[in-house]
Design an enzyme around this catalytic site. Structure first.
Site, PDB file in Angstrom:
ATOM      1  N   LYS A 217     -17.582 -26.712  12.485  1.00 44.84           N
ATOM      2  CA  LYS A 217     -17.336 -28.169  12.552  1.00 44.84           C
ATOM      3  C   LYS A 217     -18.567 -28.835  12.194  1.00 44.84           C
ATOM      4  O   LYS A 217     -18.470 -29.878  11.671  1.00 44.84           O
ATOM      5  CB  LYS A 217     -16.732 -28.299  14.172  1.00 44.84           C
ATOM      6  CG  LYS A 217     -15.412 -27.914  14.223  1.00 44.84           C
ATOM      7  CD  LYS A 217     -14.853 -27.906  15.680  1.00 44.84           C
ATOM      8  CE  LYS A 217     -13.507 -27.220  15.593  1.00 44.84           C
ATOM      9  NZ  LYS A 217     -12.841 -26.944  17.039  1.00 44.84           N
TER      10      LYS A 217
ATOM     11  N   GLN B  60     -14.652 -27.795  23.018  1.00 46.22           N
ATOM     12  CA  GLN B  60     -14.303 -26.621  22.375  1.00 46.22           C
ATOM     13  C   GLN B  60     -13.429 -25.615  23.584  1.00 46.22           C
ATOM     14  O   GLN B  60     -13.948 -25.436  24.746  1.00 46.22           O
ATOM     15  CB  GLN B  60     -15.136 -25.755  21.664  1.00 46.22           C
ATOM     16  CG  GLN B  60     -14.790 -24.695  21.101  1.00 46.22           C
ATOM     17  CD  GLN B  60     -14.096 -24.753  19.926  1.00 46.22           C
ATOM     18  OE1 GLN B  60     -14.169 -25.500  18.910  1.00 46.22           O
ATOM     19  NE2 GLN B  60     -12.827 -24.060  19.593  1.00 46.22           N
TER      20      GLN B  60
ATOM     21  N   ASP C 109      -9.172 -34.699  18.975  1.00 46.04           N
ATOM     22  CA  ASP C 109      -8.333 -33.554  18.908  1.00 46.04           C
ATOM     23  C   ASP C 109      -6.843 -33.899  19.183  1.00 46.04           C
ATOM     24  O   ASP C 109      -5.882 -33.069  18.990  1.00 46.04           O
ATOM     25  CB  ASP C 109      -8.730 -32.581  20.059  1.00 46.04           C
ATOM     26  CG  ASP C 109      -9.414 -31.366  19.468  1.00 46.04           C
ATOM     27  OD1 ASP C 109      -9.420 -30.955  18.281  1.00 46.04           O
ATOM     28  OD2 ASP C 109     -10.232 -30.776  20.294  1.00 46.04           O
TER      29      ASP C 109
END
Ligand code: NDP
Length: 281
Positions: free
Chosen positions: A49, A93, A116
């Site tokens: 990322k 994460q 997200d």
């Protein structure tokens, strides 16, 4: 023989487009990535990322916290990032260590910075079809189809898996794209029969090579979201490529299919967040 949907190439082309758009906008989108603990797979995702951010011109900050980090400490960091003007997107994460409540963490992220799209506000907006951010993996699947000239409209789509991250939002996006959708899971009575109905089959179950050729209709489009690590260290999908590929019309490989698109959608969402913060969207 199926046509291969090359996620790496499609993702590369889209990242170039995003890079140009960011440069032309004069904005510097910012993404904060938080990793708690030392799960090796998560560390690889975080590294990828950060690399993708650098590639497209997104400023990134990463917070690599020890496994003993308390929930309060993590929530406090999220609170700080929620207020930080240079950060437009916050990504925690997953999975988190067991002592941290994942739901509380997702709820703490400002929905405007939830790139997200896991916050219930954003999930609700996906249900109604009035969304700013799409969940990265299912949106990546839709982009792969679009770029391959495959329109789900009027076709029968079977999604195998019903997680909040992949299966459920995937089914919704297929519905928004006017497919007729069936969602299967571990309690589905006859999975093979359901799968054989699919014009478009999307599999996200986390079981290596589980979907075999006899479960797939001739000419189906097969999208393999699965990422499973074999004993020899090799990555494999949820679809048994060797037996399914000869029957499918299109298929995604693993690796190099859906995976690269997940991060590309994250880049897109972060840019969208920066545009929104600047009042441009
Ligand atoms: P989860 O474990 O959260 O969910 C798995 C789903 O599959 C559940 O709904 C479960 O059913 C269902 N399932 C499990 N076994 C079977 C079975 N034998 N038959 C039918 N359904 C079954 O997984 P995720 O959704 O998070 O991930 C799925 C896969 O996708 C994993 O391999 C993961 O690594 C990969 N992934 C890949 C990404 C990418 O970027 N390419 C991103 C995210 C995930 P039930 O609800 O009944 O338990």
């Amino acid at each position: 023989m199926a046509k291969l949907i090359d996620g790496k190439a499609i993702s590369g082309a889209i990242r170039s487009e995003i890079k140009e758009e960011i440069a032309a906008s004069g904005l510097t989108p910012g993404l904060a990535v938080i990793l708690v603990g030392d799960d090796p797979a998560s560390a690889v995702y975080v590294r990828n990322k950060k690399r993708a951010c650098a590639e497209v011109g997104i400023y990134s900050e990463s917070y690599e916290l020890p496994a003993e980090t308390t929930q309060e400490e993590l929530l406090s960091l999220i609170g700080t990032l929620n207020k930080k003007d240079t950060i437009h997107g916050i990504l925690v994460q997953l999975p988190l260590p067991k002592h941290i409540d994942e739901k509380a963490v997702i709820l703490a992220i400002d929905p405007a910075k939830d790139v997200d799209a896991f916050h219930p506000v954003n999930v609700g907006r996906i249900v109604t079809g009035d969304y700013d951010y799409l969940p990265c993996t299912p949106a990546g699947v839709m982009t792969l189809l679009e770029r391959s000239g495959i329109d789900p409209k009027g076709r029968k789509c079977v999604v195998v898996g019903r997680s909040n991250i992949v299966g459920k939002p995937q089914a919704l996006l297929m519905l928004h794209a006017n497919a007729t959708v069936t969602v299967c899971h571990s309690k589905t009575a006859d999975l093979a029969a359901e799968c054989r109905q699919a014009d478009i089959l999307v599999v996200a179950i986390g079981r290596a090579d589980y979907i075999t050729g006899d479960m797939v209709k001739e000419g189906a489009v097969v999208i393999d979201v699965g990422m499973n690590r074999r004993a020899d260290g090799k990555l494999t999908g949820d679809v048994d490529f060797a037996s399914v590929e000869p029957k499918a019309s299109y298929i995604t490989p693993v690796p190099g299919g859906v995976g690269p698109m997940t991060i590309t959608t994250l880049m897109k969402n972060t840019f969208t967040a920066a545009k929104r913060a600047a009042g441009l969207k």
